[in-house]
Design a protein around this motif. Structure first.
Motif, PDB file in Angstrom:
ATOM      1  N   ASP A  60      52.836  44.364  26.621  1.00 40.02           N
ATOM      2  CA  ASP A  60      52.418  43.612  27.815  1.00 40.02           C
ATOM      3  C   ASP A  60      52.317  42.283  27.478  1.00 40.02           C
ATOM      4  N   ALA A  61      53.141  42.100  26.557  1.00 43.88           N
ATOM      5  CA  ALA A  61      53.188  40.473  26.346  1.00 43.88           C
ATOM      6  C   ALA A  61      54.559  40.076  26.320  1.00 43.88           C
ATOM      7  N   THR A  62      54.891  38.886  26.609  1.00 44.85           N
ATOM      8  CA  THR A  62      56.361  38.378  26.774  1.00 44.85           C
ATOM      9  C   THR A  62      56.379  37.247  25.996  1.00 44.85           C
ATOM     10  N   PRO A  63      57.764  36.890  25.501  1.00 47.53           N
ATOM     11  CA  PRO A  63      58.222  35.677  24.783  1.00 47.53           C
ATOM     12  C   PRO A  63      58.628  34.504  25.822  1.00 47.53           C
ATOM     13  N   LEU A  64      58.611  34.882  27.198  1.00 52.48           N
ATOM     14  CA  LEU A  64      59.056  33.896  28.299  1.00 52.48           C
ATOM     15  C   LEU A  64      57.798  33.153  28.668  1.00 52.48           C
ATOM     16  N   PRO A  65      57.962  32.064  29.073  1.00 52.59           N
ATOM     17  CA  PRO A  65      56.674  31.392  29.654  1.00 52.59           C
ATOM     18  C   PRO A  65      56.957  31.589  31.135  1.00 52.59           C
ATOM     19  N   GLY A  66      55.542  31.467  31.855  1.00 50.16           N
ATOM     20  CA  GLY A  66      55.703  31.643  33.458  1.00 50.16           C
ATOM     21  C   GLY A  66      55.896  30.401  33.901  1.00 50.16           C
ATOM     22  N   PRO A  67      55.480  30.375  35.383  1.00 50.10           N
ATOM     23  CA  PRO A  67      55.613  28.847  36.072  1.00 50.10           C
ATOM     24  C   PRO A  67      54.630  27.943  35.376  1.00 50.10           C
ATOM     25  N   THR A 282      48.794  53.577  28.377  1.00 49.37           N
ATOM     26  CA  THR A 282      49.745  53.903  27.692  1.00 49.37           C
ATOM     27  C   THR A 282      49.627  53.437  26.255  1.00 49.37           C
ATOM     28  N   PRO A 283      49.982  53.710  25.184  1.00 56.09           N
ATOM     29  CA  PRO A 283      49.386  53.423  23.896  1.00 56.09           C
ATOM     30  C   PRO A 283      50.163  52.190  23.467  1.00 56.09           C
ATOM     31  N   THR A 284      49.476  50.954  22.707  1.00 53.99           N
ATOM     32  CA  THR A 284      50.068  49.839  22.527  1.00 53.99           C
ATOM     33  C   THR A 284      50.187  49.757  21.191  1.00 53.99           C
ATOM     34  N   PHE A 285      51.248  48.934  20.762  1.00 49.22           N
ATOM     35  CA  PHE A 285      51.553  48.925  19.527  1.00 49.22           C
ATOM     36  C   PHE A 285      51.394  47.205  19.203  1.00 49.22           C
ATOM     37  N   PHE A 286      50.857  46.807  18.205  1.00 48.24           N
ATOM     38  CA  PHE A 286      50.571  45.394  17.937  1.00 48.24           C
ATOM     39  C   PHE A 286      50.336  45.336  16.451  1.00 48.24           C
ATOM     40  N   GLY A 287      50.148  43.975  16.057  1.00 47.50           N
ATOM     41  CA  GLY A 287      49.599  43.828  14.531  1.00 47.50           C
ATOM     42  C   GLY A 287      50.361  42.379  14.101  1.00 47.50           C
ATOM     43  N   PRO A 288      49.704  41.656  13.299  1.00 42.93           N
ATOM     44  CA  PRO A 288      49.996  40.189  12.724  1.00 42.93           C
ATOM     45  C   PRO A 288      51.305  40.166  11.800  1.00 42.93           C
ATOM     46  N   SER A 331      39.027  52.101  32.581  1.00 43.56           N
ATOM     47  CA  SER A 331      40.371  51.309  32.475  1.00 43.56           C
ATOM     48  C   SER A 331      41.472  52.306  32.790  1.00 43.56           C
ATOM     49  N   GLU A 332      42.415  52.273  34.012  1.00 41.35           N
ATOM     50  CA  GLU A 332      43.678  52.886  34.008  1.00 41.35           C
ATOM     51  C   GLU A 332      44.716  52.095  33.442  1.00 41.35           C
ATOM     52  N   ASN A 333      44.557  51.036  32.662  1.00 38.11           N
ATOM     53  CA  ASN A 333      45.592  50.196  32.485  1.00 38.11           C
ATOM     54  C   ASN A 333      45.817  50.257  31.213  1.00 38.11           C
ATOM     55  N   SER A 334      46.999  50.108  30.439  1.00 36.05           N
ATOM     56  CA  SER A 334      47.206  49.579  29.081  1.00 36.05           C
ATOM     57  C   SER A 334      46.720  48.521  28.638  1.00 36.05           C
ATOM     58  N   PRO A 335      46.307  48.728  27.231  1.00 39.43           N
ATOM     59  CA  PRO A 335      46.008  47.433  26.635  1.00 39.43           C
ATOM     60  C   PRO A 335      46.929  46.361  26.571  1.00 39.43           C
ATOM     61  N   VAL A 336      46.608  44.961  26.540  1.00 46.79           N
ATOM     62  CA  VAL A 336      47.481  43.940  26.287  1.00 46.79           C
ATOM     63  C   VAL A 336      47.500  43.549  24.801  1.00 46.79           C
ATOM     64  N   ALA A 337      48.180  43.153  24.060  1.00 47.94           N
ATOM     65  CA  ALA A 337      47.959  42.968  22.609  1.00 47.94           C
ATOM     66  C   ALA A 337      49.191  42.134  21.964  1.00 47.94           C
ATOM     67  N   ALA A 338      48.754  41.261  21.349  1.00 45.87           N
ATOM     68  CA  ALA A 338      49.474  40.411  20.498  1.00 45.87           C
ATOM     69  C   ALA A 338      48.844  40.019  19.004  1.00 45.87           C
ATOM     70  N   GLY A 339      49.469  39.991  17.966  1.00 46.68           N
ATOM     71  CA  GLY A 339      49.079  39.386  16.747  1.00 46.68           C
ATOM     72  C   GLY A 339      47.580  40.284  16.538  1.00 46.68           C
ATOM     73  N   ALA A 396      43.430  42.729  39.669  1.00 45.54           N
ATOM     74  CA  ALA A 396      44.128  43.924  40.316  1.00 45.54           C
ATOM     75  C   ALA A 396      45.426  44.354  39.874  1.00 45.54           C
ATOM     76  N   ALA A 397      45.750  43.803  38.796  1.00 44.99           N
ATOM     77  CA  ALA A 397      46.935  44.207  38.193  1.00 44.99           C
ATOM     78  C   ALA A 397      46.925  44.484  36.689  1.00 44.99           C
ATOM     79  N   VAL A 398      48.006  44.939  36.076  1.00 48.46           N
ATOM     80  CA  VAL A 398      47.768  44.871  34.853  1.00 48.46           C
ATOM     81  C   VAL A 398      48.323  43.363  34.094  1.00 48.46           C
ATOM     82  N   PRO A 399      47.438  42.699  33.130  1.00 48.99           N
ATOM     83  CA  PRO A 399      47.548  41.414  32.781  1.00 48.99           C
ATOM     84  C   PRO A 399      48.986  41.576  32.067  1.00 48.99           C
ATOM     85  N   ARG A 400      49.519  40.181  31.890  1.00 43.30           N
ATOM     86  CA  ARG A 400      50.568  39.979  31.018  1.00 43.30           C
ATOM     87  C   ARG A 400      50.315  38.792  30.296  1.00 43.30           C
TER      88      ARG A 400
END
Length: 482
Positions: A60-67, A282-288, A331-339, A396-400
């Protein structure tokens, strides 16, 4: 034939409430502290937009910038459908998988990247409420999903002889031999060998190799069900049932094998604001180091849920940290993770208009949507985890999370009567940007009010050009600079 991108078109602006005026977001590069995202899967589309949760590791992370920091515009694209999945291929075309309000026949929409308007559509066989929600784009920008007839489909887009766009079924592989009658596929994801992994509501996990037509599967322990999607990494496939978290690998012929299993506290029952018993993750893979060092889910302990982190290779527990303590702890949402960082959003008390068949009564019977957002960091030496901050953000949404601009993006559902926890059909919704360092909301934009704008804890996708596509119960919202 790939479709060429049309020129950018103007979009429609909406009003902003004085109480939620915009603030300047952090400068680009503010997310430099977040480590690598999961490695690119060669059999999936672009990182950040290939799956509902961004990548096959479900970060639930992205390399793209938002607005950017300029004025924001928003536009509602009415599709008379709930659209939980909006993905974007390497050609820039958004593809939405939606379920119409009438008839509930899952429909794929190809959207104009300049406006978000639908330019082609294709209906697929109807399945369960959850079946067909999870899909992904492959390396050729084809949508991969399992339809209600238990066939693995790849749906591409092209131009017709007349010059217009069309969606078409590029391939189909029956899974009926592995998916029992009456069961449905809840998640699909490719592995690094080109096989497609799938999991069913009834607890079947399998692989499909379209090059050979070979389908192999294994049944998880009796009584365990799967309500969320699955995640893939070079080291294996992660699945969370309503009893335990699993990592599976495959034999040479594709037969799945359980590498490890970790049970969790499933609580006394489904909490208000969840769609099924057990974890909502949904299981989330992450790590530094590799981006897949750890695997995380949220349990269903009562009264306070815990973020659980495991070493992905062995299943060894790293930590169990109580989260969402300030707001609703569920929580019904998948965790957001990076690093080393994980973010968990509360859905406790969220008023879903419909629950899946067999969801059962919630425990307790009802609860207010108080909101909640927590950040947990794994210690640098891997010896445990620490709660960094905890608040009552009404996501009210899964964060990104964007690692490009250092912001978390979501949609806020605010009460009609300020400073209450009530929800109503008149609630206003706001696009929001959050500083991951503090949990503070730094910019908002009013989207609209009422049922038409309900984002129903669905995921937003950030497309190239800083455009956000957010599914709602009636279509898609498009947010951009303009």
């Amino acid at each position: 034939m790939r479709l060429a991108l049309p020129a950018r078109a103007a979009v429609i602006a909406a009003a902003t409430l004085l109480a939620l005026t915009a603030a300047t977001p952090p400068a680009d590069g503010a997310a430099d502290g977040f480590g690598p995202l999961p490695p690119h899967n060669p059999y999936a589309g672009p990182d950040g937009t290939a799956t509902m949760h961004g990548d096959t590791g479900s970060s639930d992370a992205t390399p793209l910038p938002g607005p950017g920091a300029g004025p924001l515009t928003s536009r509602r694209v009415a599709l008379a459908s709930a659209c939980p999945t909006v993905l974007v291929g390497s050609d820039g075309y958004p593809v939405a998988l939606c379920t119409p309000i009438l008839g509930q026949m899952p429909t794929v929409h190809l959207l104009d990247p300049a406006t978000g308007d639908p330019i082609a559509e294709l209906a697929v066989a109807k399945g369960s409420l959850l079946g067909g929600v999870y899909a992904y784009l492959d390396q050729l920008d084809r949508l991969v999903l399992v339809d209600g007839e238990r066939s693995l489909l790849r749906i591409g887009h092209r131009r017709t002889a007349a010059g217009g766009p069309e969606l078409y079924v590029a391939s189909s592989l029956p899974l009926a031999g592995a998916v029992p009658e009456g069961d449905s596929v809840t998640g699909v994801s490719p592995d690094w060998q080109g096989r497609v992994w799938f999991a069913t509501a009834g607890g079947v996990v399998g692989t499909a190799d379209e090059r050979t037509g070979r389908v192999r599967s294994v049944s998880l322990p009796a009584g365990e069900r799967i309500a969320n999607s699955i995640s893939t990494a070079p080291g294996g496939t992660a699945v969370a049932t309503d009893h335990a978290t699993y990592l599976l690998t495959a034999d040479a012929d594709g037969t799945p094998r359980i590498a490890w299993r970790q049970p969790y506290d499933r609580g006394p029952g489904r909490k208000p604001g969840q769609l099924s018993p057990g974890t909502g993750s949904t299981p989330t893979f992450f790590g530094p180091a590799t981006g897949t060092d750890y695997l995380t889910v949220v349990d269903n302990a009562a009264p306070t849920v815990n973020l659980l982190v495991y070493r992905a290779s062995t299943g060894a527990p790293v930590c169990s940290v109580p989260v969402l303590r300030a707001g609703g702890s569920g929580s019904e949402n998948s965790p957001v993770a990076a690093g080393n960082s994980v973010f968990v959003a509360s859905t406790y008390g969220y008023p879903y208009p419909k629950l899946p068949e067999g969801a059962g009564a919630s425990v307790p019977a009802s609860g207010d949507f108080t909101g909640g957002l927590s950040r947990v960091d794994v210690r640098a030496d891997g010896s445990g985890c620490d709660l960094v901050w905890d608040n009552r953000t009404r996501s009210a949404a899964v964060p990104r999370l964007s690692t490009a601009d250092g912001l978390i993006r979501t949609v806020l559902r605010q009460p009609v009567i300020p400073f209450t926890t009530a929800t109503s059909l008149l609630d206003p919704y706001y696009y929001a940007e959050i500083d991951p360092a503090t949990g503070s909301t730094v910019r908002t934009r009013y989207l609209g009010a009422g049922f038409l704008y309900d984002t129903l804890q669905m995921v937003g996708s950030i497309a190239p050009g800083g455009v956000v596509y957010q599914g709602t119960v009636t279509g898609v919202l498009r947010v951009a600079n303009g």
